[in-house]
Design a protein around this motif. Structure first.
Motif, short mmCIF file in Angstrom:
data_model
loop_
_atom_site.label_atom_id
_atom_site.label_comp_id
_atom_site.label_asym_id
_atom_site.label_seq_id
_atom_site.Cartn_x
_atom_site.Cartn_y
_atom_site.Cartn_z
N GLY A 10 2.10 5.26 -13.34
CA GLY A 10 1.21 5.96 -14.24
C GLY A 10 1.09 7.43 -13.92
N PRO A 11 0.57 8.23 -14.88
CA PRO A 11 0.46 9.67 -14.68
C PRO A 11 -0.75 10.09 -13.87
N ASP A 12 -1.66 9.15 -13.59
CA ASP A 12 -2.93 9.49 -12.96
C ASP A 12 -3.02 9.03 -11.51
N VAL A 13 -1.90 8.63 -10.91
CA VAL A 13 -1.92 8.21 -9.51
C VAL A 13 -1.90 9.45 -8.63
N VAL A 37 0.87 -1.17 0.00
CA VAL A 37 0.00 0.00 0.00
C VAL A 37 0.91 1.22 0.00
N ILE A 38 0.92 1.94 -1.12
CA ILE A 38 1.82 3.08 -1.31
C ILE A 38 0.98 4.35 -1.33
N LYS A 39 1.29 5.26 -0.44
CA LYS A 39 0.54 6.52 -0.38
C LYS A 39 1.17 7.53 -1.32
N GLY A 40 0.33 8.16 -2.14
CA GLY A 40 0.83 9.10 -3.11
C GLY A 40 1.26 8.41 -4.39
N CYS A 71 -1.59 13.81 -14.54
CA CYS A 71 -2.53 13.97 -15.65
C CYS A 71 -3.43 12.75 -15.70
N ARG A 72 -4.70 12.95 -15.41
CA ARG A 72 -5.67 11.85 -15.49
C ARG A 72 -6.61 12.12 -16.66
N PRO A 73 -6.43 11.40 -17.76
CA PRO A 73 -7.31 11.62 -18.93
C PRO A 73 -8.77 11.32 -18.59
N LEU A 74 -9.65 12.01 -19.24
CA LEU A 74 -11.07 11.77 -19.04
C LEU A 74 -11.43 10.32 -19.36
N ARG A 75 -12.33 9.77 -18.57
CA ARG A 75 -12.81 8.41 -18.78
C ARG A 75 -14.21 8.45 -19.40
N PRO A 76 -14.71 7.30 -19.89
CA PRO A 76 -16.05 7.27 -20.49
C PRO A 76 -17.14 7.82 -19.58
N GLY A 77 -17.03 7.55 -18.28
CA GLY A 77 -18.03 8.07 -17.35
C GLY A 77 -18.04 9.58 -17.28
N ASP A 78 -16.88 10.20 -17.54
CA ASP A 78 -16.80 11.65 -17.54
C ASP A 78 -17.41 12.22 -18.81
#
Length: 811
Positions: free
Chosen positions: A179-182, A169-172, A582-589
């Motif tokens: 990945g760029p979206d963590v 369990v890694i915080k941050g 950077c978290r790219p938009l997902r289908p739900g968005d």
């Protein structure tokens, strides 16, 4: 400020100062006496590196950070039945599951057992360092209006506990590889590899609510040189409906539809060609089905009279004193209809359920090793299927709007007597699920329901190829990787006769250089390239007509990171880190890009900073402090914004600014050869700000938004304290885990604090046989971990006290 507040503030300040002067090289890592690392037993003095970081198969990726490793020894002594139960003791980790195993596909993170780390649901799930999410998945928020930011992975559906060797369990963000979206953190599940000796285990347990767990493992080696290693596991688990304690009334009730059953098979084969080359083949099958409770009923309204009044308000409208319809519109939500959430349990009455089936294959060939790092090529394939089964209706009028209102008002235009109203409700509304008259329920279900009907089918496929190269050049440990991933999502809604097909390809790569500046100082710069292809979509409506889909196009981005770690001496060290997000938009968005104000959403972007200190105060006591700060310039949120057209505040999904801060403190102490105590404290706070000139409601609070991530400060306990006391003496071992949550907003929770105790005991009857007892929620506390204003306080009630007794045999 009151004297009590002053004392509490002073105490926290002292702890912070104390922690900043020191930190823990073994912070909150239990049962690290020994564990298996690549078939080699690592003794206690080698489970940590010189900085105090716990060593695992993938620890070479990270530099510093706040990492908790749950070992196989801990899993077996605590008898965790699922992954969420194993990691809930980690400070800052919280779950959103309202006391049951599954949740409807695409119905938002509030109705799925998502996980957050330090208050952030943007968490990445890995298996042996490989991401298991699907970039084309609509699992989170495909039917929500909240801009869900969850991982899209149901943690307890990944694999069974018998297959797990360790959980990191890694915080941050942790490292560029993840990945760029963590943002919140990483959960890395490391699977078990067979050793040199042939060993088998049978683990059987049973307990409350007819819970039964069966697990079988067999592992060993083969070949003249024992170069083949194998590990096999099979499990079956089941439970009838869970009990819960209503925090508002203190009544213990059954959560209808919370039954579940699961089964799984895992096979891992390893071939060691030499010290630097090996082949791993891993296959994972897991399948299950669970009921459909959605929320826990309010026991205050869990009776026939209240049920019928609530259902009447929902189907017809509100009545005045003469039982005449005063409000014509169909009503919903706890604020409009107190006890509203009880009607969700109609799903349980009809026997609705969710089903899933996972087939995962991972083949990895490691062709070189150096300085603890691996060069490998990996191919993988994930095939996940989700299904919702069961048709239902709330009244004899079906789903047509206004029919119930028209029928009642035509019969009783000027109102009705109590007897007439009662007769009308008995004849036209779904009966109370808890009624003693089972024949009434059975007749209704047989006439208006179909428990075997399939409502929706979702199929997620994810396959890819990954290449990693490592090289040590002087003081530089260099890792370069590239990954090509093809993700697909097919869904069919048989009720609405609509279909959806989503496809997304991505290319992910990174280069990281861990520079050993000196024996005491490591610096790790990294840069990651991410390319997410525009979502390819094919959608049809009820008539079979193609539907336009709001697509945001290709995403191409570079995200740098910089981490460093310094050792002051053999007893203390510190780490710092910065990562571009950077978290790219997902289908739900995408389904929310226009919203009320026609505000197209943009990719989430920001920066995360971490700093931590460790200190061994003595050979028996250690302390650790971790602090992180996340500043998002584009975070997706549901915010109440002023609408000139409506002359009112309206909630819509928009990009907003987010500042998140979290603080963790851990203290470990070993009293003697038998007693060990681990303690921890976690706190997080968010501040949200509107962008682009929008005006936020100045009176905005948790009631104005459904998004858990927006009103997080009111929708979660402010403080999380944990105490873990263990005792080991020969054949006997026992542990008591205390979780204390304080600072809960009583407008969202049934109390401002909750004290939860979990206890386990193991006794070795003989060399190959161990008996055990495990109890969760020992004091039968009524508590919740989530809040959703639509459902009211107590809707997310967690399970009541649960006893499990079992026996494990090794052969």
């Amino acid at each position: 400020m009151s004297k009590m507040k002053k004392r509490n503030t002073a105490a926290v300040a002292m702890l912070m100062v104390f922690g900043l002067c020191a930190s823990a090289s073994a912070a909150f890592d239990e049962h690290l006496n020994e564990y298996t690392l690549d078939s080699v037993v690592v003794e206690a003095d080698a489970t940590k590196n010189k900085f105090g970081d716990t060593i695992t198969e993938q620890s070479y990726y990270r530099t510093g950070g706040d990492v908790k490793v749950i070992s196989r020894e801990e899993i077996e002594k605590r008898h965790y039945t699922d992954i969420s139960e194993a990691i809930k003791r980690v400070p800052g980790v919280a779950f959103q599951n309202p006391g049951y195993r599954g949740g409807e596909y695409g119905f938002g993170s509030q109705y799925n057992n998502g996980v957050s780390i330090n208050g952030d649901t943007r968490v990445i799930i890995l298996v042996d360092g490989r991401r298991v999410d699907n970039t084309a998945s609509a699992r989170v928020s495909s039917t929500s209006t909240s801009g869900g930011k969850g991982t899209g992975v149901i943690l307890d559906q990944v694999t069974n506990m018998a297959n797990i060797d360790k959980i990191e369990v890694i915080k941050g963000p942790g490292a560029s590889v993840y990945g760029p979206d963590v943002v919140g953190g990483v959960i890395n599940i490391i699977t078990r590899k067979g050793g040199d000796k042939n060993v088998g285990t049978i683990d059987l347990s049973t307990g409350s609510w007819s819970k039964h767990n069966y697990a079988l493992t067999y592992s060993g080696s083969a070949g003249d040189d024992n170069s083949w290693h194998y590990f096999l596991s099979a499990n079956r688990e089941r439970s009838s409906n869970t009990k819960y304690k209503d925090g508002t009334t203190g009544v213990v009730n059954t959560l209808p539809g919370s039954r579940w059953k699961e089964e799984g098979v895992n096979i891992r084969l390893d071939k060691d060609f030499n010290e630097k080359q090996n082949l791993k083949i891993w296959y994972n099958y897991k399948a299950g089905e669970d009921g459909y409770p959605v929320t826990a009923p309010s026991t205050k309204y869990w009776n026939k009279d209240s049920w019928q009044k609530i259902m009447f308000n929902y189907i017809v409208g509100k009545l005045d004193a003469n039982n005449k319809v005063a409000t014509k519109n169909k009503l919903s939500g706890e604020s409009n209809i107190p006890g509203y959430r009880t009607i969700y349990n109609t799903r349980a009455l009809y026997g609705q359920q969710n089903e899933f089936r996972h087939n995962d294959l991972d083949i990895t060939y490691t062709f070189d090793k150096g300085n603890g790092m691996d060069s490998f090529v990996r191919i993988y394939n994930q095939n996940h299927r989700y299904l919702t089964r069961g048709r239902m209706q709330f009244s004899v009028f079906g789903g047509a709007a206004g029919i119930g209102f028209e029928n009642y008002t035509s019969l009783y235009p000027n109102g009705a007597s109590e007897a007439q109203l009662k007769a009308w409700m008995d004849a036209n509304l779904v009966p109370f699920p808890g009624t003693a008259d089972s024949e009434t329920v059975k007749n209704w279900v047989s006439k208006y329901g179909d428990p075997n009907a399939v409502n929706t089918v979702h199929v997620e496929k994810n396959r890819g190829l990954e290449l990693q190269l490592v090289k040590t050049i002087g003081v530089n440990d260099i890792i370069a990787s590239i990954n090509y991933d093809k993700a697909k999502h097919d869904s069919i809604n048989t009720k609405s006769n609509t279909s959806q097909y989503l496809k997304r390809d991505s290319i992910l790569g990174y280069v990281q250089d861990k520079i050993h500046v000196s024996d005491k100082f490591d610096v790790t710069p990294a840069i990651r390239y991410s390319y997410f292809k525009s979502i390819n979509t094919d959608m049809t409506d009820r008539s079979g007509k193609q539907v336009a889909y709001n697509n945001k196009g290709n995403v191409s981005t570079l995200t740098p990171a910089l981490n460093a770690q310094y050792m002051f001496d053999n007893t203390s060290s510190m780490y710092v880190g910065w990562t571009k997000i950077c978290r790219p938009l997902r289908p739900g968005d995408y389904s929310l890009t226009d919203g009320v104000f026609k505000t197209p959403l943009e990719d989430e972007k920001g920066d995360t900073y971490t700093i931590g200190f460790r200190k061994d105060l003595s050979d028996k006591t250690s302390v650790g402090v971790h602090y992180d700060y996340t500043r998002m310039s584009n975070a997706i949120a549901t915010l109440p914004i002023w609408s000139d057209a409506d002359n009112d505040w309206k909630s819509t999904a928009v990009n907003a600014k987010e500042d998140k801060k979290s603080f963790n403190l851990t203290i470990d102490h070993k009293f003697d050869d038998h007693f060990t105590l681990s303690s921890a404290y976690a706190h997080a706070k968010d501040v949200w700000k509107a962008k682009d000139g929008w005006i936020l409601d100045p009176n905005w609070d948790y009631k104005n938004a459904d998004d858990l991530n927006v009103a997080i400060n009111s929708l979660r306990p402010q403080n999380h304290y944990s105490l873990n006391l263990t005792y080991e003496n020969g054949k006997l071992s026992t542990g008591l885990l205390t979780n204390w949550y304080t600072g809960c907003n009583t407008n969202a929770f049934s109390d401002n604090r909750f004290l939860i105790l979990d206890w386990n005991l193991n006794y070795e009857i003989k060399k190959d046989m161990t008996a055990y007892v495990a109890v969760t929620n020992l004091t039968n506390e009524g508590y919740e971990t989530i809040y959703k204003s639509r459902n009211g306080i107590g809707a997310g009630a967690m399970p009541a006290r649960c006893f499990m007794v079992g026996m494990k045999y090794t052969f």
